[in-house]
Design a protein around this motif. Structure first.
Motif, PDB file in Angstrom:
ATOM      1  N   ARG A   8     -12.104   9.193  -6.871  1.00  0.00           N
ATOM      2  CA  ARG A   8     -12.109   8.272  -5.732  1.00  0.00           C
ATOM      3  C   ARG A   8     -11.000   7.231  -5.930  1.00  0.00           C
ATOM      4  NH1 ARG A   8     -15.415   6.116  -1.697  1.00  0.00           N
ATOM      5  NH2 ARG A   8     -15.269   3.868  -1.553  1.00  0.00           N
ATOM      6  N   ARG A   9     -10.236   7.006  -4.876  1.00  0.00           N
ATOM      7  CA  ARG A   9      -9.182   5.996  -4.911  1.00  0.00           C
ATOM      8  C   ARG A   9      -9.725   4.664  -4.428  1.00  0.00           C
ATOM      9  NH1 ARG A   9      -3.986   8.707  -1.977  1.00  0.00           N
ATOM     10  NH2 ARG A   9      -3.741  10.482  -3.369  1.00  0.00           N
ATOM     11  N   SER A  10      -9.172   3.600  -4.976  1.00  0.00           N
ATOM     12  CA  SER A  10      -9.494   2.286  -4.441  1.00  0.00           C
ATOM     13  C   SER A  10      -8.613   2.040  -3.214  1.00  0.00           C
ATOM     14  CB  SER A  10      -9.263   1.194  -5.493  1.00  0.00           C
ATOM     15  OG  SER A  10      -7.897   1.072  -5.816  1.00  0.00           O
ATOM     16  N   GLN A  11      -9.080   1.191  -2.346  1.00  0.00           N
ATOM     17  CA  GLN A  11      -8.276   0.790  -1.190  1.00  0.00           C
ATOM     18  C   GLN A  11      -7.230  -0.195  -1.701  1.00  0.00           C
ATOM     19  OE1 GLN A  11     -10.519  -1.230   1.821  1.00  0.00           O
ATOM     20  NE2 GLN A  11      -8.717  -1.722   3.020  1.00  0.00           N
ATOM     21  N   VAL A  12      -5.988  -0.054  -1.262  1.00  0.00           N
ATOM     22  CA  VAL A  12      -4.907  -0.928  -1.714  1.00  0.00           C
ATOM     23  C   VAL A  12      -4.540  -1.895  -0.594  1.00  0.00           C
ATOM     24  CG1 VAL A  12      -2.517  -1.032  -2.520  1.00  0.00           C
ATOM     25  CG2 VAL A  12      -4.018   0.812  -3.298  1.00  0.00           C
ATOM     26  N   VAL A  13      -4.471  -3.168  -0.938  1.00  0.00           N
ATOM     27  CA  VAL A  13      -4.106  -4.215   0.007  1.00  0.00           C
ATOM     28  C   VAL A  13      -2.925  -4.970  -0.580  1.00  0.00           C
ATOM     29  CG1 VAL A  13      -4.893  -6.324   1.138  1.00  0.00           C
ATOM     30  CG2 VAL A  13      -6.494  -4.440   0.780  1.00  0.00           C
ATOM     31  N   LEU A  14      -1.878  -5.170   0.217  1.00  0.00           N
ATOM     32  CA  LEU A  14      -0.730  -5.954  -0.227  1.00  0.00           C
ATOM     33  C   LEU A  14      -0.827  -7.343   0.381  1.00  0.00           C
ATOM     34  CD1 LEU A  14       0.269  -2.904  -0.447  1.00  0.00           C
ATOM     35  CD2 LEU A  14       2.529  -3.876  -0.390  1.00  0.00           C
ATOM     36  N   VAL A  15      -0.683  -8.366  -0.443  1.00  0.00           N
ATOM     37  CA  VAL A  15      -0.703  -9.742   0.045  1.00  0.00           C
ATOM     38  C   VAL A  15       0.718 -10.160   0.423  1.00  0.00           C
ATOM     39  CG1 VAL A  15      -2.810 -10.354  -1.186  1.00  0.00           C
ATOM     40  CG2 VAL A  15      -0.607 -10.692  -2.291  1.00  0.00           C
ATOM     41  N   GLU A  16       0.851 -11.314   1.024  1.00  0.00           N
ATOM     42  CA  GLU A  16       2.110 -11.752   1.626  1.00  0.00           C
ATOM     43  C   GLU A  16       3.337 -11.632   0.723  1.00  0.00           C
ATOM     44  OE1 GLU A  16       5.020 -12.632   4.004  1.00  0.00           O
ATOM     45  OE2 GLU A  16       2.992 -12.208   4.709  1.00  0.00           O
ATOM     46  N   PRO A  17       3.314 -12.106  -0.519  1.00  0.00           N
ATOM     47  CA  PRO A  17       4.537 -11.960  -1.335  1.00  0.00           C
ATOM     48  C   PRO A  17       4.963 -10.506  -1.494  1.00  0.00           C
ATOM     49  CG  PRO A  17       3.036 -13.518  -2.349  1.00  0.00           C
ATOM     50  CD  PRO A  17       2.281 -12.876  -1.217  1.00  0.00           C
ATOM     51  N   ALA A  18       4.009  -9.606  -1.659  1.00  0.00           N
ATOM     52  CA  ALA A  18       4.338  -8.188  -1.806  1.00  0.00           C
ATOM     53  C   ALA A  18       4.855  -7.616  -0.489  1.00  0.00           C
ATOM     54  CB  ALA A  18       3.118  -7.403  -2.283  1.00  0.00           C
ATOM     55  N   LEU A  19       4.263  -8.018   0.623  1.00  0.00           N
ATOM     56  CA  LEU A  19       4.725  -7.543   1.932  1.00  0.00           C
ATOM     57  C   LEU A  19       6.156  -7.997   2.206  1.00  0.00           C
ATOM     58  CD1 LEU A  19       1.531  -8.095   4.110  1.00  0.00           C
ATOM     59  CD2 LEU A  19       2.561  -5.907   3.458  1.00  0.00           C
ATOM     60  N   SER A  20       6.467  -9.231   1.854  1.00  0.00           N
ATOM     61  CA  SER A  20       7.829  -9.746   2.046  1.00  0.00           C
ATOM     62  C   SER A  20       8.827  -8.963   1.208  1.00  0.00           C
ATOM     63  CB  SER A  20       7.903 -11.224   1.668  1.00  0.00           C
ATOM     64  OG  SER A  20       7.104 -11.989   2.532  1.00  0.00           O
ATOM     65  N   GLN A  21       8.447  -8.644  -0.023  1.00  0.00           N
ATOM     66  CA  GLN A  21       9.334  -7.871  -0.896  1.00  0.00           C
ATOM     67  C   GLN A  21       9.498  -6.453  -0.348  1.00  0.00           C
ATOM     68  OE1 GLN A  21      11.076  -9.057  -3.351  1.00  0.00           O
ATOM     69  NE2 GLN A  21      11.951  -7.115  -3.999  1.00  0.00           N
ATOM     70  N   LEU A  22       8.422  -5.880   0.152  1.00  0.00           N
ATOM     71  CA  LEU A  22       8.441  -4.516   0.683  1.00  0.00           C
ATOM     72  C   LEU A  22       9.428  -4.379   1.844  1.00  0.00           C
ATOM     73  CD1 LEU A  22       7.092  -1.736   0.399  1.00  0.00           C
ATOM     74  CD2 LEU A  22       5.390  -2.505   2.045  1.00  0.00           C
ATOM     75  N   GLU A  23       9.517  -5.407   2.676  1.00  0.00           N
ATOM     76  CA  GLU A  23      10.421  -5.383   3.831  1.00  0.00           C
ATOM     77  C   GLU A  23      11.885  -5.275   3.415  1.00  0.00           C
ATOM     78  OE1 GLU A  23       9.489  -8.945   5.965  1.00  0.00           O
ATOM     79  OE2 GLU A  23       7.593  -8.143   6.723  1.00  0.00           O
ATOM     80  N   LYS A  24      12.202  -5.662   2.200  1.00  0.00           N
ATOM     81  CA  LYS A  24      13.590  -5.669   1.719  1.00  0.00           C
ATOM     82  C   LYS A  24      13.998  -4.360   1.042  1.00  0.00           C
ATOM     83  CE  LYS A  24      13.205 -10.612   0.901  1.00  0.00           C
ATOM     84  NZ  LYS A  24      13.121 -11.649  -0.126  1.00  0.00           N
ATOM     85  N   LEU A  25      13.033  -3.448   0.848  1.00  0.00           N
ATOM     86  CA  LEU A  25      13.319  -2.212   0.127  1.00  0.00           C
ATOM     87  C   LEU A  25      13.910  -1.141   1.038  1.00  0.00           C
ATOM     88  CD1 LEU A  25      10.084  -1.910  -2.046  1.00  0.00           C
ATOM     89  CD2 LEU A  25      12.273  -2.958  -2.658  1.00  0.00           C
ATOM     90  N   THR A  26      14.711  -0.275   0.461  1.00  0.00           N
ATOM     91  CA  THR A  26      15.236   0.881   1.193  1.00  0.00           C
ATOM     92  C   THR A  26      14.138   1.938   1.297  1.00  0.00           C
ATOM     93  OG1 THR A  26      15.981   2.031  -0.791  1.00  0.00           O
ATOM     94  CG2 THR A  26      17.535   0.460   0.227  1.00  0.00           C
ATOM     95  N   ALA A  27      14.395   2.978   2.071  1.00  0.00           N
ATOM     96  CA  ALA A  27      13.429   4.069   2.210  1.00  0.00           C
ATOM     97  C   ALA A  27      13.188   4.752   0.860  1.00  0.00           C
ATOM     98  CB  ALA A  27      13.910   5.075   3.246  1.00  0.00           C
ATOM     99  N   ALA A  28      14.231   4.956   0.088  1.00  0.00           N
ATOM    100  CA  ALA A  28      14.088   5.602  -1.222  1.00  0.00           C
ATOM    101  C   ALA A  28      13.269   4.730  -2.176  1.00  0.00           C
ATOM    102  CB  ALA A  28      15.460   5.892  -1.822  1.00  0.00           C
ATOM    103  N   GLU A  29      13.514   3.428  -2.156  1.00  0.00           N
ATOM    104  CA  GLU A  29      12.752   2.516  -3.014  1.00  0.00           C
ATOM    105  C   GLU A  29      11.284   2.486  -2.596  1.00  0.00           C
ATOM    106  OE1 GLU A  29      16.189  -0.751  -4.169  1.00  0.00           O
ATOM    107  OE2 GLU A  29      15.164  -0.913  -2.235  1.00  0.00           O
ATOM    108  N   THR A  30      11.042   2.495  -1.290  1.00  0.00           N
ATOM    109  CA  THR A  30       9.670   2.504  -0.785  1.00  0.00           C
ATOM    110  C   THR A  30       8.954   3.778  -1.213  1.00  0.00           C
ATOM    111  OG1 THR A  30      10.320   1.148   1.105  1.00  0.00           O
ATOM    112  CG2 THR A  30       8.247   2.345   1.292  1.00  0.00           C
TER     113      THR A  30
END
Length: 85
Positions: A8-30
């Motif tokens: 069973r997997r846990s549900q993953v939630v990204l908080v604001e700092p992680a979401l902001s960092q995620l927006e800056k990543l390329t498709a390959a990095e994501t």
């Protein structure tokens, strides 16, 4: 657990700092980061405990990603605080 069922997997939630960092990543990095997050959701013990905190630090040297996260008390939700790829 029967053999036909995956862990069973846990549900993953990204908080604001992680979401902001995620927006800056390329498709390959994501894509590389997604693999790390799936691994953590299946086994939240992968990361190294950060001393004197509830945080865990997961570094994947093959995909060159880092995720800082913590797991809720019931281990059903993994909260991602920081991502780097």
């Amino acid at each position: 657990m029967s053999p036909e069922h995956a862990p069973r997997r846990s549900q993953v939630v990204l908080v604001e700092p992680a979401l902001s960092q995620l927006e800056k990543l390329t498709a390959a990095e994501t894509h590389r980061l997604d693999r790390a997050i799936v691994a953590i959701s299946v086994n939240p013990e992968l990361g190294t405990p950060v001393p004197d905190t509830l945080l865990r630090d997961y570094v994947d040297d093959v995909d060159n990603v880092r995720v800082i996260y913590y797991v809720t008390a019931l281990r059903q939700i993994t909260i991602v605080a920081y991502v780097e790829a």
